[in-house]
Design a protein around this motif. Structure first.
Motif, PDB file in Angstrom:
ATOM      1  N   LYS A 180     -17.320 -24.356 -64.266  1.00 56.29           N
ATOM      2  CA  LYS A 180     -16.639 -23.817 -63.091  1.00 56.29           C
ATOM      3  C   LYS A 180     -17.397 -22.653 -62.459  1.00 56.29           C
ATOM      4  CE  LYS A 180     -12.202 -22.018 -61.574  1.00 56.29           C
ATOM      5  NZ  LYS A 180     -10.820 -21.715 -61.969  1.00 56.29           N
ATOM      6  N   SER A 181     -17.771 -21.669 -63.245  1.00 56.40           N
ATOM      7  CA  SER A 181     -18.380 -20.477 -62.665  1.00 56.40           C
ATOM      8  C   SER A 181     -19.892 -20.403 -62.845  1.00 56.40           C
ATOM      9  CB  SER A 181     -17.737 -19.220 -63.249  1.00 56.40           C
ATOM     10  OG  SER A 181     -17.915 -19.204 -64.650  1.00 56.40           O
TER      11      SER A 181
ATOM     12  N   TYR B 206     -16.926 -29.285 -59.420  1.00 56.01           N
ATOM     13  CA  TYR B 206     -17.813 -28.137 -59.545  1.00 56.01           C
ATOM     14  C   TYR B 206     -19.281 -28.484 -59.332  1.00 56.01           C
ATOM     15  CZ  TYR B 206     -13.574 -26.387 -61.716  1.00 56.01           C
ATOM     16  OH  TYR B 206     -12.272 -26.045 -61.966  1.00 56.01           O
TER      17      TYR B 206
END
Length: 104
Positions: free
Chosen positions: A20-21, A71
């Motif tokens: 995700k990040s 993502y």
């Protein structure tokens, strides 16, 4: 008689673990035994840094990753626009390969 000539171009291979990040990148460079690792945050500046690192080798680049939700989309788009050979690896194929390798 026909002469068969197989020319194999050296290619930089990059495998990306999508999250995700941040994304973890493993780069295999032809002729080197060690692989380079990079952490790329899910933002434009880091995508540009990855693209600059990959083009710096001066060789064709093939990038592979497994889609994780949505993502992967921004990074995949940037890599395609940059001209890299981008491959999406099926999660089902990965699971079956893992199963075949670990159950023998």
């Amino acid at each position: 008689m026909t002469t068969i000539s197989i020319t194999q171009t050296k290619t930089v291979l990059a495998a990306i673990d999508i999250a995700k990040s941040r994304h973890e990148v493993l780069i295999a460079i032809p002729g080197k035994t060690r692989r380079r690792r990079l952490t790329v945050l899910n933002r434009q500046e880091d995508f540009d840094r990855l693209i600059q690192a990959l083009t710096g080798y001066g060789l064709p680049v093939r990038v592979a990753f497994e889609a994780t939700g949505n993502y992967h989309r921004a990074l995949a788009y940037r890599l395609c626009v940059a001209g890299f050979d981008v491959k999406l690896v099926s999660s089902v194929a990965l699971a079956r390969t893992r199963e075949a390798l670990n159950n023998s």
